[in-house]
Design a protein around this motif. Structure first.
Motif, mmCIF file in Angstrom:
data_model
loop_
_atom_site.group_PDB
_atom_site.id
_atom_site.type_symbol
_atom_site.label_atom_id
_atom_site.label_comp_id
_atom_site.label_asym_id
_atom_site.label_seq_id
_atom_site.Cartn_x
_atom_site.Cartn_y
_atom_site.Cartn_z
ATOM 1 N N ASP A 31 0.826 -1.210 0.000
ATOM 2 C CA ASP A 31 0.000 0.000 0.000
ATOM 3 C C ASP A 31 0.860 1.260 0.000
ATOM 4 O OD1 ASP A 31 -2.328 -1.501 0.036
ATOM 5 O OD2 ASP A 31 -2.611 -1.348 2.205
ATOM 6 N N ARG A 32 1.984 1.214 0.678
ATOM 7 C CA ARG A 32 2.820 2.413 0.832
ATOM 8 C C ARG A 32 3.812 2.596 -0.317
ATOM 9 N NH1 ARG A 32 2.651 1.185 6.576
ATOM 10 N NH2 ARG A 32 4.492 -0.151 6.417
ATOM 11 N N HIS A 33 4.255 1.510 -0.929
ATOM 12 C CA HIS A 33 5.420 1.626 -1.811
ATOM 13 C C HIS A 33 5.218 1.089 -3.228
ATOM 14 C CE1 HIS A 33 7.421 2.696 1.893
ATOM 15 N NE2 HIS A 33 7.153 1.508 2.409
ATOM 16 N N ASP A 53 11.789 1.922 4.674
ATOM 17 C CA ASP A 53 10.839 1.116 5.449
ATOM 18 C C ASP A 53 11.328 -0.328 5.576
ATOM 19 O OD1 ASP A 53 8.535 1.234 6.922
ATOM 20 O OD2 ASP A 53 7.158 1.110 5.225
#
Length: 261
Positions: A31-33, A53
């Protein structure tokens, strides 16, 4: 007496529930990357932010490594396959991060002795394994499922997209089918041109997998014919493909890194 029986049933059910493995940490990283383009046909990893991360990625990898082989063997087939696909994809990202940003392709991580896929660096199910071990010996030898070739991601532009959803047992059938249809509808990797079907080299490298799945002597023709809408085949072309009369060409593979700009 009924209360006692209910309590016993709940206790019996607890180990099965506890056996389920959560891939939510991997989902959070995706979701973030992960950058999703062209309705999911193309995805790119933001390795720069993923590197920042990396501690969370390594926590997820440690959780994968903590699963014992006996526990894994007790899981249903769909849960085992989802676990292995996610493990392959997550450890591929970790391998890239070992040298990022000083590489243009995952192939840069190989040497004259071993390709990147042959290097033993993955503690999984009681052994130190390679990416090849996961794909060929844990997945392909035990699961008759050619669609895994559109789910495992080799960190390259030519590879099927890294899915934005972690694979899970409950949705595995739909996820594998979606990954296959998205890949086959991507005209940069698979297309009909001048009455020739030009497809990814995946179909050349793993012809036996598609033969096993379809039980015919013309792999991957019958498999590809299932996806006439994605490949934009007419009924006549679809039948010609099944009969082995439609020429198939294999495109060069793009090994450049699937990194977000």
């Amino acid at each position: 007496m009924k209360t006692l029986l209910l309590s016993l049933l709940l206790m019996v059910g607890l180990p099965a529930q506890a056996a389920s493995f959560s891939h939510q940490p991997w989902q959070a990283l995706l979701d973030r990357h992960l950058v999703v383009q062209d309705q999911g046909r193309v995805t790119q990893v933001n390795y720069r932010t993923m590197a920042a991360d990396r501690a969370r990625l390594q926590q997820y990898l440690q959780a994968l490594s903590a699963v014992e082989k006996e526990q894994f063997n007790r899981w249903p087939e769909a849960e085992r396959l989802a676990f292995l696909i996610n493990a392959y994809n997550a450890w591929t990202v970790e391998l890239v991060l070992t040298r990022y940003p000083d590489l243009d392709s995952i192939k840069d991580l190989g040497n004259w002795l071993k390709s990147p896929w042959q290097q033993d660096f993955i503690p999984l199910l009681g052994q130190t394994r390679s990416l090849d071990d996961i794909e060929h010996r844990l997945i392909r030898e035990h699961f008759s499922e050619p669609r895994i070739h559109f789910a495992v991601n080799c960190a390259s532009i030519g590879c099927p997209a890294l899915a934005p959803q972690a694979y899970n047992a409950d949705q595995l059938e739909q996820q594998l089918e979606q990954a296959t249809r998205l890949f086959l509808s991507d005209k940069s990797r698979n297309r009909l041109k001048d009455d020739r079907l030009q497809v990814s080299s995946i179909f050349k490298w793993y012809q036996d997998d598609f033969r096993t799945a379809q039980g015919n002597s013309h792999p991957p023709a019958s498999f590809l014919a299932r996806f006439d809408q994605e490949l934009e085949l007419t009924p006549g072309q679809q039948q010609a493909l099944r009969d082995g009369r439609l020429s198939i060409e294999y495109l060069d593979y793009d090994w450049r890194l699937n990194e977000a700009p």
